[in-house]
Design a protein around this motif. Structure first.
Motif, PDB file in Angstrom:
ATOM      1  N   LYS A   5       1.255  -0.563  -0.003  1.00  0.00           N
ATOM      2  CA  LYS A   5      -0.478   0.108   0.142  1.00  0.00           C
ATOM      3  C   LYS A   5       0.986   1.369   0.388  1.00  0.00           C
ATOM      4  O   LYS A   5       1.306   1.413   0.551  1.00  0.00           O
ATOM      5  CB  LYS A   5      -0.676  -0.116   1.324  1.00  0.00           C
ATOM      6  CG  LYS A   5      -1.763   1.028   1.376  1.00  0.00           C
ATOM      7  CD  LYS A   5      -2.768   0.890   2.540  1.00  0.00           C
ATOM      8  CE  LYS A   5      -3.750   1.992   2.027  1.00  0.00           C
ATOM      9  NZ  LYS A   5      -4.944   2.007   3.485  1.00  0.00           N
ATOM     10  N   ARG A   8      -1.046   8.020   0.299  1.00  0.00           N
ATOM     11  CA  ARG A   8      -1.758   8.277  -0.568  1.00  0.00           C
ATOM     12  C   ARG A   8      -1.050  10.180   0.237  1.00  0.00           C
ATOM     13  O   ARG A   8      -0.835  10.645   1.165  1.00  0.00           O
ATOM     14  CB  ARG A   8      -3.618   7.936  -0.280  1.00  0.00           C
ATOM     15  CG  ARG A   8      -3.590   7.031  -0.310  1.00  0.00           C
ATOM     16  CD  ARG A   8      -4.744   6.932  -0.045  1.00  0.00           C
ATOM     17  NE  ARG A   8      -5.589   6.848  -0.428  1.00  0.00           N
ATOM     18  CZ  ARG A   8      -6.685   7.234  -0.670  1.00  0.00           C
ATOM     19  NH1 ARG A   8      -8.215   6.937   0.556  1.00  0.00           N
ATOM     20  NH2 ARG A   8      -8.124   7.649  -1.210  1.00  0.00           N
ATOM     21  N   GLU A  33       0.332   7.914  -4.550  1.00  0.00           N
ATOM     22  CA  GLU A  33      -0.664   7.210  -4.879  1.00  0.00           C
ATOM     23  C   GLU A  33      -1.281   9.197  -4.343  1.00  0.00           C
ATOM     24  O   GLU A  33      -1.563   9.418  -3.695  1.00  0.00           O
ATOM     25  CB  GLU A  33      -1.556   6.410  -4.363  1.00  0.00           C
ATOM     26  CG  GLU A  33      -3.104   6.728  -4.818  1.00  0.00           C
ATOM     27  CD  GLU A  33      -4.173   5.353  -4.162  1.00  0.00           C
ATOM     28  OE1 GLU A  33      -5.491   5.790  -3.924  1.00  0.00           O
ATOM     29  OE2 GLU A  33      -4.042   4.401  -3.509  1.00  0.00           O
ATOM     30  N   HIS A  35      -4.161  12.024  -5.462  1.00  0.00           N
ATOM     31  CA  HIS A  35      -5.392  12.905  -5.458  1.00  0.00           C
ATOM     32  C   HIS A  35      -5.362  14.115  -5.601  1.00  0.00           C
ATOM     33  O   HIS A  35      -5.472  14.864  -4.994  1.00  0.00           O
ATOM     34  CB  HIS A  35      -6.360  11.930  -4.590  1.00  0.00           C
ATOM     35  CG  HIS A  35      -6.435  10.775  -4.377  1.00  0.00           C
ATOM     36  ND1 HIS A  35      -7.480  10.037  -3.048  1.00  0.00           N
ATOM     37  CD2 HIS A  35      -5.563   9.635  -4.770  1.00  0.00           C
ATOM     38  CE1 HIS A  35      -7.510   8.623  -3.938  1.00  0.00           C
ATOM     39  NE2 HIS A  35      -7.194   8.646  -4.060  1.00  0.00           N
ATOM     40  N   GLU A  55      -7.796   9.063   6.048  1.00  0.00           N
ATOM     41  CA  GLU A  55      -7.450   8.887   4.107  1.00  0.00           C
ATOM     42  C   GLU A  55      -6.083   9.843   3.760  1.00  0.00           C
ATOM     43  O   GLU A  55      -5.213   8.819   2.821  1.00  0.00           O
ATOM     44  CB  GLU A  55      -8.119   9.548   3.470  1.00  0.00           C
ATOM     45  CG  GLU A  55      -9.574   9.239   3.368  1.00  0.00           C
ATOM     46  CD  GLU A  55     -10.940   9.692   2.963  1.00  0.00           C
ATOM     47  OE1 GLU A  55     -11.016  10.619   1.691  1.00  0.00           O
ATOM     48  OE2 GLU A  55     -11.591   9.849   3.465  1.00  0.00           O
ATOM     49  N   TYR A  56      -4.807  10.854   4.108  1.00  0.00           N
ATOM     50  CA  TYR A  56      -3.623  10.633   3.539  1.00  0.00           C
ATOM     51  C   TYR A  56      -3.050  11.035   4.471  1.00  0.00           C
ATOM     52  O   TYR A  56      -2.728  10.904   5.675  1.00  0.00           O
ATOM     53  CB  TYR A  56      -4.331  12.109   2.896  1.00  0.00           C
ATOM     54  CG  TYR A  56      -5.091  11.859   1.815  1.00  0.00           C
ATOM     55  CD1 TYR A  56      -4.945  11.813   0.009  1.00  0.00           C
ATOM     56  CD2 TYR A  56      -6.745  12.559   1.452  1.00  0.00           C
ATOM     57  CE1 TYR A  56      -5.941  11.908  -0.989  1.00  0.00           C
ATOM     58  CE2 TYR A  56      -7.373  12.664   0.757  1.00  0.00           C
ATOM     59  CZ  TYR A  56      -7.059  12.466  -0.191  1.00  0.00           C
ATOM     60  OH  TYR A  56      -7.752  12.189  -1.361  1.00  0.00           O
TER      61      TYR A  56
END
Length: 166
Positions: A5, A8, A33, A35, A55-56
């Motif tokens: 993983k 992010r 990753e 966004h 989330e980040y």
């Protein structure tokens, strides 16, 4: 076999932000990753800071000529982030999240108060648009962004380039 993983990164985009694609590419190259999200879309969906931390790993505020720079570089974006999103980045940082502001994105972080109320940014002496390079070196050893960096030359290109500590 389990999939590795990747961390992010959220890269903000919006009116006047000019380098979001380059910022996203830099994080992707570093293995994140990425966004890309428009600030106004985040406001519309009520995206709160506690969710950001879940989330980040990184939030990036790229540079550019943020809308209404005549109010002061990063001012309008800071107001949107503070008052419409409710972000201070304090809880995000407490969860281990990292924030980077590039150019006017750094000015946005100053105006949000990320570095405290004792620091502000103002017009360069003489009101000139600075176009130069400066040598910088990290002080201390706790900042993950600067760990092992040493002395580097960085561009200084801004008309609001004077940081004032009160």
């Amino acid at each position: 076999m389990s999939e590795i993983k990747r961390p992010r990164a959220l890269v903000l985009r919006g009116p006047g932000i000019l380098s979001e694609n380059e910022t996203a590419q830099a994080f992707a190259t570093a293995g994140f990753e990425v966004h890309l999200r428009n600030v106004d879309d985040l406001i519309a969906e009520g995206y709160r800071e506690d969710r950001l931390g879940d989330e980040y790993a990184v939030t990036a505020i790229p540079g550019g000529a943020s809308t209404a720079d005549d109010l002061g570089s990063g001012k309008l974006l800071a107001l949107k982030i503070q008052h419409q999103l409710g972000w201070t980045f304090a809880s995000f940082a407490a969860k281990g999240g990292m924030v980077i502001g590039i150019g006017s994105g750094f000015h946005t972080l100053i105006r949000i108060g990320v570095f405290g109320k004792e620091i502000s940014v103002t017009a360069s002496i003489g009101g000139k648009n600075l176009q130069t390079w400066c040598k910088v070196a990290p002080i201390g050893t706790t900042c993950i962004w600067l760990k092992g960096l040493g002395v580097v030359d960085l561009p200084l290109r801004h008309s609001d380039g004077r940081i004032v500590i009160h």
